[in-house]
Scaffold this motif. Sequence first.
Motif, mmCIF file in Angstrom:
data_model
loop_
_atom_site.group_PDB
_atom_site.id
_atom_site.type_symbol
_atom_site.label_atom_id
_atom_site.label_comp_id
_atom_site.label_asym_id
_atom_site.label_seq_id
_atom_site.Cartn_x
_atom_site.Cartn_y
_atom_site.Cartn_z
ATOM 1 N N ARG A 20 0.705 -1.074 0.010
ATOM 2 C CA ARG A 20 0.102 0.087 0.135
ATOM 3 C C ARG A 20 0.586 0.629 -0.139
ATOM 4 O O ARG A 20 1.948 0.929 0.200
ATOM 5 C CB ARG A 20 -1.229 0.205 1.303
ATOM 6 C CG ARG A 20 -2.212 1.023 1.385
ATOM 7 C CD ARG A 20 -2.489 1.171 2.497
ATOM 8 N NE ARG A 20 -2.222 1.010 3.745
ATOM 9 C CZ ARG A 20 -2.584 0.618 4.981
ATOM 10 N NH1 ARG A 20 -3.722 0.382 5.032
ATOM 11 N NH2 ARG A 20 -1.932 0.862 5.991
ATOM 12 N N THR A 53 -3.145 5.090 -0.948
ATOM 13 C CA THR A 53 -5.047 5.282 -0.871
ATOM 14 C C THR A 53 -4.202 3.380 -1.500
ATOM 15 O O THR A 53 -5.567 3.437 -2.824
ATOM 16 C CB THR A 53 -5.379 5.927 -1.410
ATOM 17 O OG1 THR A 53 -4.824 6.837 -2.433
ATOM 18 C CG2 THR A 53 -5.875 6.876 -0.223
ATOM 19 N N SER A 101 -12.626 -0.987 1.163
ATOM 20 C CA SER A 101 -12.352 -0.154 0.267
ATOM 21 C C SER A 101 -13.040 -0.059 -0.776
ATOM 22 O O SER A 101 -13.979 0.438 -1.455
ATOM 23 C CB SER A 101 -11.679 1.071 0.482
ATOM 24 O OG SER A 101 -10.343 1.159 0.577
#
Length: 224
Positions: free
Chosen positions: A22, A25, A107
């Motif tokens: 990551r 985002t 998400s």
Amino acid sequence: MIPWERLDAVTLEDGVELKLMRRGTEYSIMLGSNELMNSRLSGSEEALANLAAERLEGRASPRILIGGLGMGFTVRAALAALGQGASITVAELVPEVVAWAQGPMASLFAGCLDDPRVALHQGDVGELIRTARSGWDAILLDVDNGPDGLTRGGNDALYSASGLAAAHQALAPGGIFSVWSSAPDPAFTQRLRHAGFQVEEKPTRASTKKRGARHMIWLALRPA
């Protein structure tokens, strides 16, 4: 620049490490030093579902099998393109990928795995193909970088002559067998034809902005 953060990793049966990274985002799933997918590049994964859905238009209750959970782009596109009567089974062999979908990457999935049309199967998509007889209206495969078994040697069987014969038998007449690849593979196109499929090759941009690398999607029709 924000540095990449390693969130998790698993060693696959062939001894290669699959890791989740990551940066802010942005997410990346890597196999060793090779990036398999990136959350900024979803165009061709979405096209895998949309191209098949176009050819299933008019079927009230299509049954779809998706091989490879990835970052959820294909299943989300399939849900958006197909009606409420559709049923979608997503097969994912690696338990850690399922955990990433339900955890750090939740998400990206935006609740799509909770849709009543979706069933998640943790296991080998090849087993679901081999045990079906005219049961699927579409089979969508995105389990590798293409028909070469990069992430797992056992995946080669999916793209072999016997694997393609099994896929042909698993489809309903008029069904679609669709495969994602990072690059063309003329030999695979010929194997599809020898297995009795009518084949279209669809070069597709990796980015939804129609820029960047081109990937390949095969649309293989089992004649009615």
